[in-house]
Design an enzyme around this catalytic site. Structure first.
Site, PDB file in Angstrom:
ATOM      1  N   HIS A   1       0.746  -1.180   0.070  1.00 21.36           N
ATOM      2  CA  HIS A   1       0.110  -0.034   0.034  1.00 21.36           C
ATOM      3  C   HIS A   1       0.967   1.285   0.138  1.00 21.36           C
ATOM      4  O   HIS A   1       2.050   1.206   0.665  1.00 21.36           O
ATOM      5  CB  HIS A   1      -0.831  -0.078   1.216  1.00 21.36           C
ATOM      6  CG  HIS A   1      -2.093   1.031   1.244  1.00 21.36           C
ATOM      7  ND1 HIS A   1      -1.769   2.292   1.452  1.00 21.36           N
ATOM      8  CD2 HIS A   1      -3.437   0.905   1.036  1.00 21.36           C
ATOM      9  CE1 HIS A   1      -2.882   3.110   1.270  1.00 21.36           C
ATOM     10  NE2 HIS A   1      -3.895   2.154   0.870  1.00 21.36           N
TER      11      HIS A   1
ATOM     12  N   GLU B   1      -3.981   1.981  -6.985  1.00 22.28           N
ATOM     13  CA  GLU B   1      -4.143   3.209  -6.220  1.00 22.28           C
ATOM     14  C   GLU B   1      -3.299   4.308  -6.527  1.00 22.28           C
ATOM     15  O   GLU B   1      -2.345   4.512  -5.822  1.00 22.28           O
ATOM     16  CB  GLU B   1      -4.332   2.595  -4.839  1.00 22.28           C
ATOM     17  CG  GLU B   1      -5.320   1.977  -4.204  1.00 22.28           C
ATOM     18  CD  GLU B   1      -5.556   2.248  -2.531  1.00 22.28           C
ATOM     19  OE1 GLU B   1      -6.606   2.343  -2.137  1.00 22.28           O
ATOM     20  OE2 GLU B   1      -4.544   2.701  -2.039  1.00 22.28           O
TER      21      GLU B   1
END
Ligand code: 13P
Length: 254
Positions: free
Chosen positions: A97, A167
């Site tokens: 992430h 993302e």
């Protein structure tokens, strides 16, 4: 058609275990209406057990972790390793992430975590995405490098357990109007599929789900999902607002 996938990344929320239980209990009640959507909830480590106990009989919701430690042995102060996550009932792990990459997860560490988790039978959500965009299209190089560094020479047997979440950092934690535009996402999803096909072979590409994350809300989810050519969504803040989140899921179900 395989099921759609929504990942709820709670990050460091909510502020207490009582609230975490309330949220997951409410989501669980609504899950009979989720149709062909499967949900993975990734709470903070300290809430894993409580969340697991609420969803233990669910056919729709499973448990995910926000990160994993894959080194040998047990003398690693502050880390949470694979065996602990397995015992807690975790099936999916978020790896790479952007908020972890910003701290210390290099492409090399991301790869080690990914392989370590896949070897142990976890499903891995590999997060990739550029920091910003410019007129030269440098973001394509950034995404390409992150994906190449992670999946080059990945044994084919692991590919079915790999999910790629795109993302872009510039779209995370913003307002819903700052999320990616569906046509931009469509382009990226084709780009990622081509890349995976080049690296792993054309037969493998259909096994990998591609997700989008970054300022997804109940108001933009349907359009992003349908026009963006993705298999699911990775949702941060909106996944803690039960009413909005369950509505979001119902909107994208078949
Ligand atoms: P937001 O949905 O809050 O923008 O967070 C996105 C994210 O980082 C999910 O992993």
């Amino acid at each position: 058609m395989s099921n759609k996938l929504i990942i709820a990344n709670w990050k460091m929320n909510p502020a207490s275990v009582e609230v975490a239980k309330e949220i997951i209990t409410e989501i669980n009640k609504e899950s009979k209406h989720f149709g062909d959507v499967n949900l993975v909830v990734c709470p903070p480590f300290v809430y894993l057990n409580e969340v697991a106990s609420v969803i233990s009989n669910s056919k729709k919701i499973v448990l995910g972790a926000q990160d994993v430690f894959v080194g040998e042995g047990v003398s690693h102060t502050g880390e949470v390793g694979i065996k602990l996550l397995k015992k807690a009932g975790v099936e999916y792990v978020l790896i790479g992430h952007s908020e972890r990459r910003e701290l210390l997860d290099t492409d090399q560490i991301v790869k080690e975590k990914m392989i370590g988790a896949l070897k142990e039978g976890f499903k891995v959500i590999l997060c990739v995405g550029e920091k910003e965009r410019n007129e030269h299209g440098d973001h394509y190089h950034e995404i390409k490098k992150q994906i190449e560094d992670a999946i080059t020479k990945l044994p084919k047997k692991y590919i079915k357990n790999l999910i790629i979440a795109y993302e872009p950092v510039w779209a995370v934690g913003r307002t819903e109007s700052e999320a990616i535009k569906p046509d931009q996402l469509h382009e990226i999803s084709i780009f990622i599929k081509r890349l995976v096909s080049d690296i792993c072979g054309p037969k493998e590409v259909d096994k990998i789900k591609i997700l989008y994350g970054g300022s997804v809300t109940k108001n933009n989810a349907k359009e992003i999902f349908e026009k963006g050519n993705v298999d699911g969504l990775l949702v941060g803040r909106e996944s803690l607002k039960v009413k909005n989140f369950t509505e979001l899921i119902k909107q994208i179900k078949g």
